[in-house]
Write a protein that holds these residues in place. Structure first.
Motif, PDB file in Angstrom:
ATOM      1  N   ALA A 198     -11.689   5.683 -13.651  1.00 18.81           N
ATOM      2  CA  ALA A 198     -12.719   4.873 -14.300  1.00 18.81           C
ATOM      3  C   ALA A 198     -12.465   3.391 -14.032  1.00 18.81           C
ATOM      4  O   ALA A 198     -11.349   2.894 -14.231  1.00 18.81           O
ATOM      5  CB  ALA A 198     -12.742   5.142 -15.805  1.00 18.81           C
ATOM      6  N   SER A 199     -13.504   2.700 -13.595  1.00 16.19           N
ATOM      7  CA  SER A 199     -13.421   1.269 -13.301  1.00 16.19           C
ATOM      8  C   SER A 199     -13.711   0.491 -14.583  1.00 16.19           C
ATOM      9  O   SER A 199     -14.863   0.205 -14.900  1.00 16.19           O
ATOM     10  CB  SER A 199     -14.423   0.910 -12.196  1.00 16.19           C
ATOM     11  OG  SER A 199     -14.336  -0.451 -11.857  1.00 16.19           O
ATOM     12  N   PHE A 238     -12.742  -7.125 -12.239  1.00 10.76           N
ATOM     13  CA  PHE A 238     -12.742  -6.653 -10.866  1.00 10.76           C
ATOM     14  C   PHE A 238     -13.147  -5.187 -10.771  1.00 10.76           C
ATOM     15  O   PHE A 238     -12.914  -4.410 -11.697  1.00 10.76           O
ATOM     16  CB  PHE A 238     -11.343  -6.791 -10.249  1.00 10.76           C
ATOM     17  CG  PHE A 238     -10.841  -8.199 -10.166  1.00 10.76           C
ATOM     18  CD1 PHE A 238     -11.250  -9.045  -9.141  1.00 10.76           C
ATOM     19  CD2 PHE A 238      -9.955  -8.681 -11.121  1.00 10.76           C
ATOM     20  CE1 PHE A 238     -10.785 -10.337  -9.069  1.00 10.76           C
ATOM     21  CE2 PHE A 238      -9.494  -9.979 -11.059  1.00 10.76           C
ATOM     22  CZ  PHE A 238      -9.903 -10.813 -10.027  1.00 10.76           C
ATOM     23  N   PRO A 239     -13.725  -4.798  -9.624  1.00 15.13           N
ATOM     24  CA  PRO A 239     -13.947  -3.375  -9.380  1.00 15.13           C
ATOM     25  C   PRO A 239     -12.623  -2.669  -9.105  1.00 15.13           C
ATOM     26  O   PRO A 239     -11.601  -3.300  -8.825  1.00 15.13           O
ATOM     27  CB  PRO A 239     -14.845  -3.366  -8.139  1.00 15.13           C
ATOM     28  CG  PRO A 239     -14.564  -4.659  -7.448  1.00 15.13           C
ATOM     29  CD  PRO A 239     -14.236  -5.642  -8.538  1.00 15.13           C
ATOM     30  N   LEU A 240     -12.642  -1.351  -9.192  1.00 17.90           N
ATOM     31  CA  LEU A 240     -11.486  -0.506  -8.905  1.00 17.90           C
ATOM     32  C   LEU A 240     -11.541  -0.076  -7.437  1.00 17.90           C
ATOM     33  O   LEU A 240     -12.616   0.190  -6.907  1.00 17.90           O
ATOM     34  CB  LEU A 240     -11.529   0.719  -9.813  1.00 17.90           C
ATOM     35  CG  LEU A 240     -10.505   1.835  -9.585  1.00 17.90           C
ATOM     36  CD1 LEU A 240      -9.105   1.365  -9.941  1.00 17.90           C
ATOM     37  CD2 LEU A 240     -10.887   3.064 -10.414  1.00 17.90           C
ATOM     38  N   VAL A 241     -10.381  -0.014  -6.787  1.00 16.36           N
ATOM     39  CA  VAL A 241     -10.331   0.415  -5.394  1.00 16.36           C
ATOM     40  C   VAL A 241      -9.498   1.698  -5.288  1.00 16.36           C
ATOM     41  O   VAL A 241      -8.344   1.731  -5.731  1.00 16.36           O
ATOM     42  CB  VAL A 241      -9.741  -0.677  -4.480  1.00 16.36           C
ATOM     43  CG1 VAL A 241      -9.724  -0.200  -3.028  1.00 16.36           C
ATOM     44  CG2 VAL A 241     -10.556  -1.968  -4.599  1.00 16.36           C
ATOM     45  N   ILE A 242     -10.094   2.735  -4.737  1.00 16.85           N
ATOM     46  CA  ILE A 242      -9.419   4.027  -4.527  1.00 16.85           C
ATOM     47  C   ILE A 242      -9.408   4.330  -3.032  1.00 16.85           C
ATOM     48  O   ILE A 242     -10.460   4.374  -2.393  1.00 16.85           O
ATOM     49  CB  ILE A 242     -10.138   5.164  -5.289  1.00 16.85           C
ATOM     50  CG1 ILE A 242     -10.196   4.866  -6.794  1.00 16.85           C
ATOM     51  CG2 ILE A 242      -9.444   6.505  -5.022  1.00 16.85           C
ATOM     52  CD1 ILE A 242      -8.845   4.813  -7.477  1.00 16.85           C
ATOM     53  N   SER A 243      -8.220   4.524  -2.471  1.00 16.97           N
ATOM     54  CA  SER A 243      -8.103   4.875  -1.057  1.00 16.97           C
ATOM     55  C   SER A 243      -8.344   6.378  -0.889  1.00 16.97           C
ATOM     56  O   SER A 243      -7.844   7.187  -1.675  1.00 16.97           O
ATOM     57  CB  SER A 243      -6.716   4.513  -0.529  1.00 16.97           C
ATOM     58  OG  SER A 243      -6.532   3.104  -0.563  1.00 16.97           O
ATOM     59  N   VAL A 244      -9.103   6.739   0.147  1.00 14.36           N
ATOM     60  CA  VAL A 244      -9.476   8.135   0.350  1.00 14.36           C
ATOM     61  C   VAL A 244      -9.364   8.504   1.824  1.00 14.36           C
ATOM     62  O   VAL A 244      -9.349   7.641   2.712  1.00 14.36           O
ATOM     63  CB  VAL A 244     -10.909   8.432  -0.142  1.00 14.36           C
ATOM     64  CG1 VAL A 244     -11.013   8.252  -1.650  1.00 14.36           C
ATOM     65  CG2 VAL A 244     -11.921   7.531   0.570  1.00 14.36           C
ATOM     66  N   ARG A 260      -2.946   3.825  -5.576  1.00 19.13           N
ATOM     67  CA  ARG A 260      -1.936   2.775  -5.636  1.00 19.13           C
ATOM     68  C   ARG A 260      -2.499   1.413  -5.245  1.00 19.13           C
ATOM     69  O   ARG A 260      -1.969   0.375  -5.622  1.00 19.13           O
ATOM     70  CB  ARG A 260      -0.732   3.137  -4.760  1.00 19.13           C
ATOM     71  CG  ARG A 260       0.500   2.297  -5.083  1.00 19.13           C
ATOM     72  CD  ARG A 260       1.747   2.836  -4.408  1.00 19.13           C
ATOM     73  NE  ARG A 260       2.069   4.157  -4.921  1.00 19.13           N
ATOM     74  CZ  ARG A 260       2.413   5.195  -4.156  1.00 19.13           C
ATOM     75  NH1 ARG A 260       2.456   5.055  -2.846  1.00 19.13           N
ATOM     76  NH2 ARG A 260       2.702   6.350  -4.700  1.00 19.13           N
ATOM     77  N   ASN A 261      -3.582   1.411  -4.466  1.00 17.45           N
ATOM     78  CA  ASN A 261      -4.221   0.142  -4.089  1.00 17.45           C
ATOM     79  C   ASN A 261      -5.349  -0.224  -5.049  1.00 17.45           C
ATOM     80  O   ASN A 261      -6.282  -0.942  -4.673  1.00 17.45           O
ATOM     81  CB  ASN A 261      -4.756   0.228  -2.656  1.00 17.45           C
ATOM     82  CG  ASN A 261      -3.652   0.163  -1.629  1.00 17.45           C
ATOM     83  OD1 ASN A 261      -2.789  -0.712  -1.689  1.00 17.45           O
ATOM     84  ND2 ASN A 261      -3.652   1.095  -0.679  1.00 17.45           N
ATOM     85  N   SER A 262      -5.247   0.211  -6.304  1.00 20.90           N
ATOM     86  CA  SER A 262      -6.303  -0.020  -7.294  1.00 20.90           C
ATOM     87  C   SER A 262      -6.694  -1.480  -7.434  1.00 20.90           C
ATOM     88  O   SER A 262      -7.849  -1.815  -7.680  1.00 20.90           O
ATOM     89  CB  SER A 262      -5.861   0.516  -8.662  1.00 20.90           C
ATOM     90  OG  SER A 262      -5.843   1.922  -8.681  1.00 20.90           O
ATOM     91  N   ALA A 263      -5.717  -2.391  -7.309  1.00 25.19           N
ATOM     92  CA  ALA A 263      -5.967  -3.819  -7.545  1.00 25.19           C
ATOM     93  C   ALA A 263      -6.274  -4.579  -6.267  1.00 25.19           C
ATOM     94  O   ALA A 263      -6.152  -5.807  -6.231  1.00 25.19           O
ATOM     95  CB  ALA A 263      -4.768  -4.438  -8.262  1.00 25.19           C
ATOM     96  N   ARG A 264      -6.682  -3.875  -5.219  1.00 23.18           N
ATOM     97  CA  ARG A 264      -6.982  -4.530  -3.945  1.00 23.18           C
ATOM     98  C   ARG A 264      -7.997  -5.648  -4.110  1.00 23.18           C
ATOM     99  O   ARG A 264      -7.950  -6.675  -3.405  1.00 23.18           O
ATOM    100  CB  ARG A 264      -7.504  -3.465  -2.976  1.00 23.18           C
ATOM    101  CG  ARG A 264      -8.011  -3.950  -1.640  1.00 23.18           C
ATOM    102  CD  ARG A 264      -6.963  -4.591  -0.779  1.00 23.18           C
ATOM    103  NE  ARG A 264      -5.787  -3.766  -0.569  1.00 23.18           N
ATOM    104  CZ  ARG A 264      -4.745  -4.155   0.162  1.00 23.18           C
ATOM    105  NH1 ARG A 264      -4.761  -5.348   0.737  1.00 23.18           N
ATOM    106  NH2 ARG A 264      -3.698  -3.366   0.313  1.00 23.18           N
TER     107      ARG A 264
END
Length: 265
Positions: free
Chosen positions: A167-168, A173-179, A222-226
């Motif tokens: 959940a953002s 800031f938006p949330l960043v999820i690597s996929v 882990r890169n949520s705060a990108r």
């Protein structure tokens, strides 16, 4: 801290935990940006159809996987698979998390006022409020580097047989999820960073290991705060995650080549 060192960077802080019963409250509802779990959706809200894994859908930057270098059991937590990429640098395509973009990685976007029915092989999960630091991705659990802050970010993606809700919920800031989507037989992988707009959420259903899969959907937060990069005042974000804290079994896929990450247009 001894003289001559910078302040230690924020990695990850768990701020609060809420137990969630999938038997009593099987619906995730996005209540105006607040993640909620309910016995049934609010009146007038039709649950979203969960995105199916369609191997023909392909988004993100493509890289060649030339070899499975090794498979390493890591009991009792799971299994690590190291992949060899044909690349001097691995690029993740930054994409805003729309319905179609998320579906290309087997993920369902849940916007404000929307709901989805969750499935899970266990009865109880945990919703955790986290604070992730902007440097959290600069750590590797695979390369015998301990807790050192690294100058590179490796590929580190996973799947597992319990669901996730990302959940953002940060106010800034938006949330960043690597996929990633990996086609083992074709030796191809597609990689992206999904930028989740503030107030939206991603639902990832259980993704257990399957025999002879055509494709494997992977993710990591882990890169949520990108999105904090370039902001001198903020070094981390707040987010809420639904996961299995105890006895979860993971399948990790990783590669040591340095990765690059940008901002979506």
């Amino acid at each position: 801290m001894p003289k001559g060192y910078l302040d230690p960077p924020l990695f990850e802080i768990s701020k609060s935990t809420q137990k969630v019963s999938l038997t009593k409250t099987p619906y995730f509802y996005n209540d105006n940006g607040k993640p909620c779990y309910r016995a049934r959706p609010p009146k007038g809200v039709t649950p979203l159809e969960v995105a199916a894994t369609n191997p023909q859908m392909a988004m993100g930057h493509e890289h060649i996987v030339s070899q499975v270098i090794g498979v390493k059991p890591n009991a009792p937590y799971g299994v690590e698979t190291q992949l060899r990429f044909v690349a001097e640098k691995v690029s993740y395509q930054p994409l805003w998390a729309t319905r179609d973009v998320a579906a290309a990685f087997g993920i369902t976007l849940v916007e404000k006022g929307q709901a989805v029915r969750m499935s899970c092989p266990v009865e109880q999960l945990d919703q955790v409020e986290y604070e992730y630091g902007v440097f959290a991705g600069h750590w590797s659990p695979y390369q015998n580097t301990g807790n050192r802050l690294l100058s590179v970010v490796c590929t580190d993606l996973e799947h597992h047989d319990f669901p996730h809700v990302f959940a953002s919920t940060d106010p800034h800031f938006p949330l960043v999820i690597s996929v990633g989507r990996y086609w083992p037989k074709l030796g191809r992988i597609r990689l992206a960073d999904l930028w989740v707009p503030q107030g939206s959420a991603l639902y990832i259903p259980p993704k257990p290991a399957l025999p002879d899969p055509e494709c494997i959907d992977l993710h990591n937060n882990r890169n949520s705060a990108r999105a904090c990069w370039g902001d001198i005042e903020h070094g981390g974000i707040q987010t809420h995650t639904l996961l299995q804290l105890k006895h979860g079994y993971f399948y990790w896929y990783w590669n040591a080549v340095d990765t690059s990450h940008g901002r979506p247009i």
